[in-house]
Design a protein around this motif. Structure first.
Motif, short mmCIF file in Angstrom:
data_model
loop_
_atom_site.label_atom_id
_atom_site.label_comp_id
_atom_site.label_asym_id
_atom_site.label_seq_id
_atom_site.Cartn_x
_atom_site.Cartn_y
_atom_site.Cartn_z
N ILE A 31 -0.21 8.46 -0.94
CA ILE A 31 -1.08 8.80 -2.21
C ILE A 31 -2.20 9.59 -1.76
O ILE A 31 -2.85 10.09 -2.33
CB ILE A 31 -1.46 7.51 -2.91
CG1 ILE A 31 -2.49 6.64 -2.18
CG2 ILE A 31 -0.21 6.81 -3.51
CD1 ILE A 31 -3.10 5.62 -3.24
N MET A 91 -1.57 1.09 -8.68
CA MET A 91 -0.91 2.52 -8.36
C MET A 91 -0.01 2.73 -9.60
O MET A 91 0.03 4.01 -9.99
CB MET A 91 0.27 2.29 -7.18
CG MET A 91 -0.67 2.36 -5.97
SD MET A 91 0.58 2.44 -4.43
CE MET A 91 -0.62 2.18 -3.10
N TYR A 169 3.30 8.14 -5.58
CA TYR A 169 2.69 6.81 -6.09
C TYR A 169 3.73 5.72 -6.07
O TYR A 169 3.61 4.62 -6.02
CB TYR A 169 2.07 6.88 -7.65
CG TYR A 169 0.89 7.78 -7.59
CD1 TYR A 169 -0.38 7.14 -7.08
CD2 TYR A 169 0.72 9.02 -8.00
CE1 TYR A 169 -1.70 8.12 -7.11
CE2 TYR A 169 -0.45 9.77 -7.99
CZ TYR A 169 -1.51 9.26 -7.50
OH TYR A 169 -2.53 9.95 -7.50
#
Length: 396
Positions: A31, A91, A169
């Motif tokens: 990420i 997330m 993600y």
């Protein structure tokens, strides 16, 4: 478990102790490259997007002390599992964020989950591994996390091809879920507090006061180490851009530096176990300090590559040194509280270093900012050399 190391085997704890670490690294690595891009998609300016990236560090910084309370109350295993759940939810919040404020909250919570996870895994290995193997265990812990962060962007890039930015993600979500499931297999430790069991559990305040000499001496060195390590991640691409190098060349140089970083963590840990912590901590900062002082003197890709490799080597041999020193100084009673303060100092340095670099660059120039960071590295080496005890050789 035998604390003389006679019956200890890394194989028994390898998967439950190191497996979650590499998976957390994969999730974070996946990420990190897309945080700024996601913020831009939600309407952030370039400056605001850069600020959003720092929220992971802010979340970790402000959560180190609460993480110590959580770990002390619920134990290492459930703290790691809880951190995995929090990271997963954060997330998912980033994936479905309707606006920049919600997205920023998700990034902040990812940093908070990281603080709980990092403190719990450090405390677990500190108590599970005999002293004669401690540096090797914690260096490996730091090393596998770096390996995960290194390979995470590649897995994330593959997922982005199919699911756009959200793919990164989803890679993170899957990684932390598996990490939490593996952590469930961690054997519980039997905690034996030193002294009278009737004594009240140490508080953060009492821990800070009782160990203030450590925090104000070697703790300052740890803060400076954090500043140098965080700054080095920014100076390399910035200087490469100033030299006019194209992004692919910059990425290659950065990647090769990271590869060197990952290759030397175990030998460095073994050296610390056998000869003492100063034999690695001091050279690590000396090499990084000298490298940063040399960087403004480079004028092309080859020179920058040599400096980047030296930085990677210096940072790599220092893998786990902050955790090892924290483990060495932490008391049996109040270990979680001590490590919470210890990690706060390291994160404060990591937060302050890039800010100082930015300020000096804005006022003077990038080359002066990089050189100042190099001097901080040499200052860290001096502090560590002066305060780290010259521990006797430990046979292994």
């Amino acid at each position: 478990m035998s604390h003389d190391g006679a019956e200890f085997s890394f194989k028994k704890i390898a998967i439950p102790a190191f497996g979650p670490s590499i998976l957390f690294g994969v999730g974070e690595g996946a990420i990190l490259p897309v945080i700024a891009l996601s913020a831009r998609d939600l309407g952030a300016s370039v400056a605001v997007a850069a600020l959003v990236v720092t929220l992971i560090g802010v979340g970790s910084l402000i959560s180190n002390i609460p993480a110590s309370i959580v770990t002390d109350r619920y134990g290492e295993r459930w703290s790691i599992v809880g951190a995995a759940v929090l990271s997963m939810l954060a997330m998912l919040l980033c994936v479905f964020a309707p606006n920049l404020w919600v997205y920023g909250l998700g990034v902040l919570l990812i940093g908070a989950a990281s603080a709980v996870f990092n403190l719990a895994r450090q405390k677990y290995l500190t108590e599970a591994v005999p002293l004669k193997y401690r540096a090797r265990a914690l260096s490996t812990l730091g090393g596998v996390m770096r390996i995960g962060i290194f390979i995470g962007p590649f897995i994330g890039a593959l997922a982005i091809n199919f699911f756009h930015l959200a793919g990164a993600y989803w890679v993170g979500v899957v990684a932390v879920i598996i990490a939490g499931l593996i952590a469930l297999s961690m054997p519980d430790l039997v905690h034996t507090a030193a002294g009278d069991g009737a004594l009240a559990s140490p508080t953060l305040r009492s821990t800070l006061l009782d160990h203030r000499k450590v925090f104000l001496s070697i703790g300052i060195g740890v803060l400076l180490v954090g500043a140098v390590r965080a700054s080095r991640q920014a100076v390399l691409p910035l200087w490469a851009e100033g030299l006019g190098l194209d992004p692919s060349t910059t990425s290659l140089i950065y990647g090769l530096s990271g590869a060197i970083d990952m290759l030397v963590f175990y030998p460095a840990g073994k050296l610390m176990d056998r000869r003492g912590r100063a034999w690695v901590a001091v050279p690590s900062m000396v090499l990084m300090g000298i490298s940063l002082l040399l960087m403004p003197l480079t004028s092309g890709a080859f020179g920058l590559l040599l400096v980047a490799l030296l930085i990677g080597f210096g940072n790599g041999i220092g893998s786990g040194v902050v955790m090892t020193l924290g483990a060495d100084y932490s008391p049996a009673r109040g270990r979680a509280q001590f490590l919470g303060i210890w990690r706060f100092l390291a994160d404060l340095g990591a937060f302050s270093g890039p800010a100082l670099l930015s300020g000096i660059t804005a006022i003077l120039s990038l080359s002066v900012g990089i050189a100042a960071t190099g001097l901080i590295g040499l200052g860290a080496a001096a502090v560590l050399w002066y305060w780290i005890p010259r521990t006797p050789k430990i046979s292994a």
